[in-house]
Scaffold this motif. Structure first.
Motif: not given
Length: 690
Positions: A99, A102-104, A133, A183-185
């Motif tokens: 996660r 994938a996102k941060d 996502l 993904k707006d990290p």
């Protein structure tokens, strides 16, 4: 219990995007732990851009790998911690780690062509990101197209339908950035994202990242050996050496007033001002130490010009040297006294003038390729120029401008169209290298951009240079071995490197071997195709000094192809500017740089970043280079020219007007209305990083 489980979502949102606290990483090699990062501490706030610089092997990429927990199998975090958006990556379980990745965290690599799947359209690859996502197929494609628009791609639908190979390098990099930001990290990692890009495209990518950083609020970790690019983008900079953070501070202050000898040495290696014949670039003697080889004192002591006995015994702490600045040097207040490490190369200016026979003369060279469907592509159009003995001609222009095509014609690797002619020492030579006599083949050699791909990894240095001596110069036996040793000495290598294979050499050593091989047959002309773009600034300065010294000693002529305008200015006697296969401008280096110059040249110069972090107003070129299949009528630059003033630019090709100094410009504008070089902090626009 994991340490991350106690962090609430609100606390995680308020925490820095990245925290490294005494982070140490080791690789296990033959049963021994070799430290590659030692007690590295830094913090990147959300929305901040942080630059990480240093030579190859300093640990920059290891930082990026460690904070994502993707170290090689023999690597491990052996001390301290790395937190991304408040989460300790070492404590995350498998699902939490996925996660987080994938996102941060998002990463943009150096070569966008390798980051994109060549068998899938851009649209499929963009949609895949949003599907992961949680978006459905149609929604994912719609969001992918919207994301391409947010990275300033003017026709997202066309790009979505394209395959990666149908896009320019700059467009590919925009696609990769769009995928990373989808993904707006919390943290965006840029690992050498502009290496190999043209000055205009590099400026566009850096401007784009800076705009998106502010828009999305993502933190940026920018890893690069291009100090000027780092200065133009980053708020703060950390300098890594041998796995230690030796200096840190605000970018502008650190680059204008370094407080560590290593940082000062890197800056002195840059071709920042002046033209050919001026002072030599300084260099940092020696090489970075192998991991774990220095167990006491300062890691930089063996290469430092300020070294004292204390430096070899006591490891320096990170001294506070100003507002938000730190330096790991006992003598940080004496950095201004750092002595020069290199002397000016000898200058042997050859006689030039109308009565001197050029070593190379190109007349009306054109090159047309035939595509399927009998479509014609004119990659080069009616180029004429000369190259004098001992002269360097710098060749600049964006990708697709015809620089490499011209080099291939000179080398005989491609045949020019009928009506063209190449003269070597006043005599015509065949277009095809296989039809050229041995003396002509010997006379024109090349130094490639990447020594890794240019040198056969299976052979030793002795074999690589010796084979060139034997095949080109026709020298065998003991004379060949003597010649090899002489060439090795000329490029500042020692007999100890003779039995080594390329994988056992540093990047600078490999490029020196490539230079020695090019000089094996005493050539008259050497094509230098981006000879330093992949090298650290410290290695680049040594190679540039070497090329200057060998030219003065042997009166060889260079055709220098480079997108680094600082390198071109430092080495070149004259500069030629190409666009869409046409020669737009050619003249003495100072005249071209300081002006008057062609509007395209002016745009190239305005795009070059500086280590001050400042530049004049950048001239933006709208759109892409037109397709050579269907070039514009009139002036080929008219579709992007910011100075287009009348219908004549679209209907008539401008004349190539030569002045009394040999400076020719292809433009309808009169010279008095053309651009002039602008000054910034005493340095002309065009200063470029390594």
């Amino acid at each position: 219990m994991s340490r991350t489980s106690t962090i609430s979502p609100d606390a995680a949102e308020a925490s820095p995007a990245l925290e490294l606290d005494d982070l140490s990483v080791a690789y296990t090699v033959r049963g021994r732990d070799l430290p590659v990062l030692a007690n590295v501490s830094l913090t990147i706030a959300r929305g901040e851009a942080y630059g990480l610089v240093g030579e190859s092997g300093s640990g920059k990429s290891t930082v990026a790998l460690a904070l994502q927990r993707v170290l090689p199998a023999n690597g491990r975090i052996c001390g301290g911690y790395a937190r991304v958006a408040g989460k300790d990556v070492a404590e995350l379980g498998a699902a939490e780690l996925r996660r987080m990745r994938a996102k941060d965290v998002a990463m943009v690599f150096q070569d966008p062509g390798k980051a994109l799947n060549p068998s899938l359209t851009v649209g499929r690859q963009m949609a895949e990101v949003f599907e992961i996502l949680g978006s459905s197929g149609s929604e994912a494609r719609k969001r992918g197209e919207e994301m391409l628009g947010r990275v300033r791609i003017s026709d997202p639908a066309r790009v979505m339908a394209s395959f990666p190979h149908q896009l320019s390098g700059g467009m590919q990099q925009r696609v990769v950035i769009a995928m990373a930001l989808a993904k707006d990290p919390a943290l965006l990692i840029l690992d050498e994202p502009t290496t190999g890009l043209d000055a205009t495209i590099e400026a566009e990518v850096l401007d784009l990242v800076d705009t998106l950083r502010q828009e999305f609020g993502a933190a940026v970790l920018f890893i690069s050996h291009n100090l000027a690019a780092v200065a133009s983008l980053c708020n703060r900079v950390g300098v890594l050496y041998a796995g230690k953070l030796v200096e840190e501070g605000p970018a502008r202050e650190l680059f204008s007033d370094p407080r560590h000898p290593y940082t000062a040495g890197l800056l002195r290696c840059l071709p920042r001002a002046g033209f050919k014949g001026g002072a030599a670039l300084d260099n940092i003697p020696g090489f970075p130490p192998p991991p774990g080889s220095i167990t006491s004192g300062c890691v930089f002591a063996p290469r430092c010009g300020l070294v004292q006995d204390r430096c070899r015994i006591d490891e320096p702490p990170l001294y506070e040297v100003g507002n938000g600045r730190g330096s790991r040097c006992h003598f940080h207040d004496r950095v201004d006294d750092l002595p020069r490490m290199s002397e000016a190369p000898p200058v042997n200016t050859p006689e030039r003038g109308p009565e001197v026979e050029p070593v190379l003369k190109l007349e009306h060279l054109s090159k047309t390729y035939t595509l399927p469907g009998n479509r014609k592509v004119q990659a080069l159009r009616d180029v004429s120029l000369t190259l004098d003995p001992g002269e360097t001609l710098g060749l600049v222009g964006e990708s697709g401008s015809g620089k490499s095509t011209l080099a291939n014609l000179v080398l005989g690797l491609a045949e020019h169209d009928e009506g063209g002619r190449i003269d070597l020492d006043g005599k015509p030579i065949p277009a095809d290298v296989h039809a050229r006599p041995r003396e002509a083949v010997k006379a024109i050699q090349i130094v490639f951009q990447n020594p890794d791909s240019a040198l056969n990894r299976a052979h030793t240095v002795k074999h690589l240079i010796g084979r060139a001596v034997e095949k080109l110069a026709g020298i065998a036996g003991k004379q060949r071995d003597s010649r090899v040793r002489h060439l090795l000495e000329a490029v500042r290598l020692t007999p100890r490197q003779l039995p080594a294979k390329p994988r056992q050499l540093s990047g600078g050593m490999k490029q020196r071997v490539a230079v020695a091989r090019a000089f094996a047959a005493d050539p008259r002309v050497i094509v230098c195709d981006e000879p330093t773009s992949a090298l650290d600034v410290s290695v680049q300065s040594a190679i540039l000094n070497l090329l200057s010294e060998l030219q003065a000693e042997r009166q060889v002529s260079y055709i220098l192809i480079s997108h680094d305008l600082g390198v071109v200015r430092h080495l070149s006697d004259r500069i030629a500017v190409m666009y869409l296969g046409r020669l737009m401008e050619i003249g003495p280096a100072r005249s071209v740089i300081e002006g008057p110059h062609h509007p395209y040249t002016e745009a190239l110069l305005s795009a070059a970043p500086t280590v001050t972090g400042e530049r004049g107003a950048r001239i933006r070129l709208e759109g892409q280079i037109p397709s050579p299949i269907d070039p514009p009528s009139g002036c080929v630059f008219n579709t992007r020219c910011p100075r287009k003033f009348a219908k004549i630019c679209e209907t008539e090709e401008p004349p190539f007007v030569l002045d009394d100094e040999g400076h020719a410009i292809r433009c309808h504008l009169p010279r008095e209305k053309l651009g002039r070089g602008r000054k910034m902090e005493g340095v002309a626009v065009g200063e470029a990083g390594a």
